[in-house]
Design an enzyme around this catalytic site. Structure first.
Site, PDB file in Angstrom:
ATOM      1  N   GLU A  68       0.919  -1.227   0.156  1.00 50.33           N
ATOM      2  CA  GLU A  68      -0.068   0.084   0.044  1.00 50.33           C
ATOM      3  C   GLU A  68       0.681   1.372  -0.183  1.00 50.33           C
ATOM      4  O   GLU A  68       0.520   2.396  -0.743  1.00 50.33           O
ATOM      5  CB  GLU A  68      -1.071   0.001   1.285  1.00 50.33           C
ATOM      6  CG  GLU A  68      -2.157  -0.987   1.060  1.00 50.33           C
ATOM      7  CD  GLU A  68      -1.730  -2.372   1.319  1.00 50.33           C
ATOM      8  OE1 GLU A  68      -0.559  -2.619   1.999  1.00 50.33           O
ATOM      9  OE2 GLU A  68      -2.310  -3.309   1.204  1.00 50.33           O
ATOM     10  N   HIS A 137     -11.176  -4.764   7.892  1.00 47.05           N
ATOM     11  CA  HIS A 137     -11.912  -4.393   6.605  1.00 47.05           C
ATOM     12  C   HIS A 137     -13.154  -3.555   6.562  1.00 47.05           C
ATOM     13  O   HIS A 137     -13.839  -2.868   5.885  1.00 47.05           O
ATOM     14  CB  HIS A 137     -12.510  -5.496   6.044  1.00 47.05           C
ATOM     15  CG  HIS A 137     -11.646  -6.666   5.523  1.00 47.05           C
ATOM     16  ND1 HIS A 137     -10.444  -6.816   5.989  1.00 47.05           N
ATOM     17  CD2 HIS A 137     -11.366  -7.284   4.328  1.00 47.05           C
ATOM     18  CE1 HIS A 137      -9.588  -7.967   5.373  1.00 47.05           C
ATOM     19  NE2 HIS A 137     -10.412  -8.004   4.231  1.00 47.05           N
TER      20      HIS A 137
HETATM   21  C1  LIG Z   1      -1.834  -5.119   4.356  1.00 47.91           C
HETATM   22  C2  LIG Z   1      -3.104  -5.953   3.536  1.00 47.91           C
HETATM   23  N1  LIG Z   1      -3.340  -5.473   2.298  1.00 47.91           N
HETATM   24  C3  LIG Z   1      -4.234  -6.045   1.605  1.00 47.91           C
HETATM   25  C4  LIG Z   1      -5.015  -7.204   2.226  1.00 47.91           C
HETATM   26  C5  LIG Z   1      -6.214  -7.733   1.486  1.00 47.91           C
HETATM   27  N2  LIG Z   1      -5.653  -9.016   0.886  1.00 47.91           N
HETATM   28  C6  LIG Z   1      -6.140 -10.073   1.757  1.00 47.91           C
HETATM   29  S1  LIG Z   1      -5.100 -11.590   1.191  1.00 47.91           S
HETATM   30  C7  LIG Z   1      -4.394 -10.844  -0.249  1.00 47.91           C
HETATM   31  C8  LIG Z   1      -3.707 -11.576  -1.010  1.00 47.91           C
HETATM   32  C9  LIG Z   1      -2.486 -12.394  -0.141  1.00 47.91           C
HETATM   33  O1  LIG Z   1      -1.583 -13.236  -0.965  1.00 47.91           O
HETATM   34  P1  LIG Z   1      -0.346 -13.720  -0.431  1.00 47.91           P
HETATM   35  O2  LIG Z   1       0.277 -13.232   0.561  1.00 47.91           O
HETATM   36  O3  LIG Z   1       0.325 -14.509  -1.371  1.00 47.91           O
HETATM   37  O4  LIG Z   1      -1.329 -14.996   0.669  1.00 47.91           O
HETATM   38  P2  LIG Z   1      -2.205 -16.051  -0.078  1.00 47.91           P
HETATM   39  O5  LIG Z   1      -3.614 -15.589   0.224  1.00 47.91           O
HETATM   40  O6  LIG Z   1      -1.822 -16.491  -1.330  1.00 47.91           O
HETATM   41  O7  LIG Z   1      -1.977 -17.187   0.913  1.00 47.91           O
HETATM   42  C10 LIG Z   1      -4.950  -9.577  -0.041  1.00 47.91           C
HETATM   43  C11 LIG Z   1      -4.227  -8.386  -1.194  1.00 47.91           C
HETATM   44  C12 LIG Z   1      -4.782  -7.449   3.427  1.00 47.91           C
HETATM   45  N3  LIG Z   1      -5.440  -8.284   4.138  1.00 47.91           N
HETATM   46  N4  LIG Z   1      -3.819  -6.856   4.390  1.00 47.91           N
END
Ligand SMILES: Cc1ncc(C[n+]2csc(CCOP(=O)(O)OP(=O)(O)O)c2C)c(N)n1
Ligand SMILES: Cc1ncc(C[n+]2csc(CCOP(=O)(O)OP(=O)(O)O)c2C)c(N)n1
Ligand SMILES: [Mg+2]
Ligand SMILES: [Mg+2]
Lengths: 337, 369, 337, 369
Positions: A68, A137
């Site tokens: 972000e 959220h």
């Molecule tokens: C700081 C933050 N930014 C955005 C989000 C929204 N979000 C939740 S899961 C996700 C993707 C996460 O991807 P990854 O780290 O590869 O983990 P995976 O879900 O693949 O296990 C996002 C963008 C969040 N929860 N926290």
């Protein structure tokens, strides 16, 4: 505007109004570039950016890495390069990760550089409760941003306003935090003009008003306007005439509309989803104290979230202000003294 | 796309497999020592198989709870079960800690039954879902991505300061590795010689964002160069490879040799969460290929071939997992909650203002009834 | 407390009082660990941590890499490990870099884990204007933090309080933001007890008061208390009896003291250095509206920084509230209606 | 301590010095092309020497302004002058941008005289110090460390989107490289193939914190592995080495080949800022050693030996720099400022509330007089 603008209007959800506006603004001004997490191929986790990737291509609708601060920080550079950046923060709670770029950089770029660089940046972010999301959220952070000079804070409560305010935001030469109520995305539905539609900042909207005389004014913004409207409906059946004002933009604030309503009614309830302590309702009350103290017939009543972090799913209905609490606050205020 | 790495890495560890021991009895429910095994015996292989299968069952049943309207949004672990079995077997649940992201709580049974029980509460939207009671050394899910990495480093630092033995293992996703917190924390870990193992779970996707849009780094182990700490990339669908890498990292950590960054390459076999539609963005062929390499079937076949896994084992495991889950859901759904519970645990003592709010809260509840 | 505590008291600057308290608290509880940028060998950029590195060693007084989010984030883990972390953010403006860890993690650790882990963390940070610092060194951000449930916000205005409140903060099981006014570091000097000295949170301090009857109450915190005290002195010479109240802690807030003072005086001025819009003064006014509306004889007057980012050196004296502005506001309030 | 690296790196570039050309005339005030030179000729060597000397003069005079109570806190550049000369010579001031941290504004004369003039205003505490007017492509000082790195990446991205030629160069310190913003931005730069050159100025210290407490990375160029971008470490006290590395990075950037990370190893020869007392923490011997390797004297000796620099050149340069500075201070101190100026430039139009505040402001000023 191009003359090919469609005429008429259409009932849309707030989400569709946002999507429709993004299409039109990207069409209108090719400097507009959208970016953020999952805004591209996926069309956003709520589909707010649906179809834009296909329509405008991966140069203008960009899936960024998950960071972000860099999303906000690159917006500064894009703006300096002459683009009109419309970054998305996937949920407002994660703007915390970008606070130093939003509050420390975006909000001050024009100030620091004496207008050599402006920041015509519109940061879109959904927020707000009632939809059983995981932590961070749902949090309503507008009060924290309101203390940061240099930002404009825009919080639409209707689909038509979502269009009119978003279009104004994107065209505004200053940075705008455009906050979209999660619960309103599909629940809020109204008539949206299909052509050029701009709603100016700093002009509150009267949502409910008795043509003769109102007993009390309810001041709200974002989804709490909808709750207040319902409360006013119920109150009307119980013989209380409640005016409802939607602030639309917190910065700039329409103090004239507030003043006029307080002068008319003498009694005020302010509704916010955020925790009570130093939420933006405090500023509304302080403003009323400044400009309409002598019109007050009773203390202004705050209806707020409680001073606890936004809770988990099982508890959120107990936490978020609802019609019952607003109605009770209005009755208490009307009965005071 | 991450497919090429996957291929390369899947190929690599095979020749490392010097861990096949004489076949022992095939009775179920192996009791493991707390101390991580120095070498893997049949009982460990069987245990890991059990874990992987159970994790899949738990993950899918939790997913279904949401579909039935009984639980909130949740993120299935499907495709990364081997990672959980391998890492947790290499740790000592009495001295080591695990800080998960949000997918992993279905596969950490070695650390205690509360991990699953509380995770079920969590997906039910119960505040106690965040409370994994002592002595279980696992933290609740983290939603704010990568913020758990500095927590893990701080915890490891604190253990070191107090001369406690043990180490800390933290998971984060490929997407989360783009967050400043990940880098800052790894850099701290290096400088502090913190006994921490940082595991990047590269499952190919961050919601709809493929790894190719996440970074140009050759792989996530390479990121270790930025911190001057060891980094290793393993096939995260191979529990043995994961075990070995984790065991090595743990030895280093507890010996005072500092942190290790492990990339575990897996594949997200399901949607991001219950709220996601991966058909919008996951290439069909890529998913099909990954499903064929599903760690569970590959490992099962290997164990069957070696004669340490039978259909009866499989059936018994599935039944046990089903029952386990059923019990967790039952007790979870019966777990009481007070409507004003959110006033608790904000501070040790609610502030006077919160006390006033609580009084108002109850007056309001009363007025409704 | 060990019986070796020195008796008596001594006149000290606020800076010395802080340093002295850190010594005593680290002595008292070996779980206390100090860390941050330049706090160790250099003794802090203002010498607040002078001598601690030599006295307690590099294990307990740690120069970290330059990364505020990790400073705050590791504090969470240290706390879980059983330590009592006292991180320093070199200037409060750089807490923006750590907002996601402070607001999203530290403030919620207890809540999220249902008290399995508490966060007995005291974040020290200097802030405030009047000393010609570069950008983001002077900003008053307390209003932004006040809307975040889970934090306590402590802002001493005297050397004795700096000691008493810091000791309480370090021993408090909840996270505390301990904000030190740059301008007060050496300018504020008063009698500090040398032995055990704890000032409880949530109890405002009366700084100036007429034994008979005050005409007006000035409510302030941190360095603005000193400005208000000087204003009260001047006002006294002009025949206006102004009571001055130092809030000491914004969260928890001493609403009883506020109520009593408003009931006594009927007229109120709130002074803050932060920008006007949604600074903590707004909350004070909203609180007065809630609990003492009927005692008000005039609108509460706010004296604030302006709604602009804290300015550069040449302009700051025009920006930060001073005695003249406070005196004028008091006179206006006293004269109202 | 960073001393060992320094030694290694100082040694390295010497054999790269294939840049010594036939000696030309030694008249001063060389006019340079805007386009960066393809090869370094004498005039370029002389120009760089001039730049380095002038930067030192400017830096020290600004420092003294604070001592005289005429200016605010400021950070001298002493020890890193070669870096500024080498990087700026390798850029085209009509197409490229520089985003400084806070020390560098005294040495970027190639980009226009306003850089220094406005920097003087800045240290005087004048709001116009933040305004470097068009067409000068240099940003004002950045205080919030590393936040300028994503700005640079965004700017480069925006140039690329619009098909503009040129690139962006951004400086940050060794300490600042521990900030999440640095890593996030470098990773973005990699993924976006942004035409950006990220220069880590490793001057050994971040206030009192030595590099050894900042990171365990072998050097700062190594951090590039985390982003899959090229990284190079150069002797930042050698203007030619810096020029070469920058020129190469620039070629790549403008050719569309993406970002480069450059570590420039220098040494902070003075205090952190006017407010700092380095004797509390800088080892005397280390400082003495670094002073002996001061880039200015080394380069001067080299040029004298080659016959392209004379005592007259030196005296003329110093006199010119002094006069230049004097003029900047004079005009800076005469630069008017309105007391209510802080209401300007917050937004294009002040909000109604700010307009009310401005009215109150003037009423208050009036009441004082
Ligand atoms: C700081 C933050 N930014 C955005 C989000 C929204 N979000 C939740 S899961 C996700 C993707 C996460 O991807 P990854 O780290 O590869 O983990 P995976 O879900 O693949 O296990 C996002 C963008 C969040 N929860 N926290
Ligand atoms: C985000 C942030 N944190 C802390 C500071 C305070 N601070 C100013 S300069 C400095 C050290 C910077 O060191 P380095 O990046 O190596 O640059 P140098 O001063 O050596 O050129 C610190 C900690 C700041 N300005 N910004
Ligand atoms: Mg992933
Ligand atoms: Mg440095």
């Amino acid at each position: 505007m191009s003359s090919s603008q469609p005429a008429g209007s259409q009932v849309m959800t707030m989400l569709d109004a946002i999507n429709h506006t993004l299409h039109q603004e990207m069409e209108r001004d090719e400097r507009v570039v959208l970016f953020g997490e999952d805004v591209g191929r996926n069309g956003g986790v709520f589909r707010a950016t649906e179809g834009l990737f296909d329509r405008f291509g991966e140069q203008r609708v960009v899936d960024t890495p998950l960071a972000e601060a860099a999303i906000a920080g690159t917006a500064v550079g894009l703006a300096a390069a002459g683009m009109v950046p419309v970054p998305e923060i996937q949920f407002l709670g994660f703007s915390y990760q970008a606070f130093h770029q939003i509050a420390g950089q975006i909000a001050r770029l024009r100030y620091r550089t004496r207008s050599r660089f402006g920041a015509p940046i519109t940061i879109r972010a959904p927020f707000g409760g009632g939809v059983r999301t995981p932590e961070l959220h749902s949090d309503s952070l507008e009060g924290q941003f309101a203390n940061i000079p240099g930002l404009k804070i825009v919080m639409p409560a209707s689909a038509a306003d979502a269009k009119g305010l978003l279009a104004t935001a994107i065209r505004d030469p200053d940075p705008v935090l455009f906050l979209e109520p999660l619960r309103g995305y599909r629940m809020i539905k109204d008539e949206v003009p299909l052509g050029e539609h701009l709603v100016p900042f700093g002009q509150a909207r009267t949502v409910v008003s008795d043509p003769e005389q109102n007993d009390v004014v309810i001041i709200a913004w974002s989804f709490m306007v909808e709750m207040s409207r319902r409360a006013a409906q119920q109150l009307r059946q119980e013989g209380v005439r409640a005016k409802v004002i939607d602030l639309r933009t917190l910065v700039p604030l329409d103090t004239e509309a507030i003043q006029a309503a307080v002068e008319e009614c003498g009694r005020v309830v302010v509704v916010q989803e955020a925790p009570e302590t130093n939420g933006f309702a405090s500023e509304v009350i302080a403003t009323i104290n400044d400009i309409a103290f002598y019109s007050l017939e009773a203390p202004v009543k705050r209806v707020s979230g409680y001073d606890a972090p936004y809770p988990v799913g099982m508890l959120e209905d107990y936490y978020v202000p609802d019609v019952h609490r607003i109605v009770a606050a209005v009755k208490e205020t009307v009965a005071a003294q | 796309m991450c497919a090429p790495w996957l291929k390369r890495l899947r190929a690599a560890p095979a020749n490392k497999r010097n861990w096949i021991f004489p076949i022992a009895s095939s009775k179920m429910s192996v009791e493991l020592e707390n101390a991580p095994p120095k070498e893997l015996g049949d009982q460990h292989l069987r245990w890991m198989m059990q874990q992987m299968l159970s994790a899949r069952v738990f993950s899918q049943r939790v997913f279904n709870l949401q579909r039935q309207g009984r639980a909130g949004t949740n993120a299935p672990v499907d495709g990364s079960e081997a990672l959980l079995a391998g890492t947790s077997l290499a740790l000592d649940p009495t001295t080591d800690w695990i800080l998960p992201q949000y997918r992993e709580l279905v596969g950490l049974e070695r650390f205690g039954p509360d991990v699953l029980n509380r995770y079920v509460l969590y997906v039910l939207g119960h505040p106690d879902g965040g409370h994994i009671p002592e002595p279980t050394r696992v933290w609740p899910p983290q939603i704010s991505l990568a913020t758990q990495v500095p927590h893990a480093v701080g915890l490891a630092w604190g253990m070191k300061l107090q001369g406690q033995k043990g180490c800390v293992l933290v998971y984060l996703g490929d997407g989360s590795s783009s967050e400043g917190d990940f880098y800052e924390a790894c850099n701290f870990a290096g400088v502090l010689d913190a006994p921490v193992i940082i595991v990047v779970v590269n499952n190919g996707w961050a919601i709809s964002t493929p790894v190719s849009s996440q970074t140009r780094a050759k792989n996530f182990a390479e990121k270790s160069h930025a911190f001057g700490i060891p980094g290793v990339s393993v096939d995260g669908t191979d529990p043995v490879a994961v075990f070995e890498a984790t065991a090595e990292a743990r030895s280093r950590a507890v010996a005072g040799a500092g942190p290790t960054l492990i990339e575990a390459v897996t594949y997200r076999l399901g949607p991001h969460t219950t709220a996601d539609d991966p058909t919008r963005y996951v290439p069909e062929a890529e998913l099909a290929a990954a499903s064929e390499r599903d760690g569970i079937s590959v490992f099962r076949n290997e164990l069957i071939e070696r004669g340490v896994w039978t259909d009866e084992d499989e059936a018994a495991t599935l039944a046990e997992a089903d029952a386990r889950m059923e019990a967790a859901v039952q007790s979870g759904e019966a777990h009481p909650v007070a409507p004003d519970d959110f006033f608790n645990h904000v501070y040790v003592e609610p502030t006077p203002r919160m006390q006033r709010q609580r009084t108002e809260f109850w007056a309001d509840r009363e007025a409704r009834s």
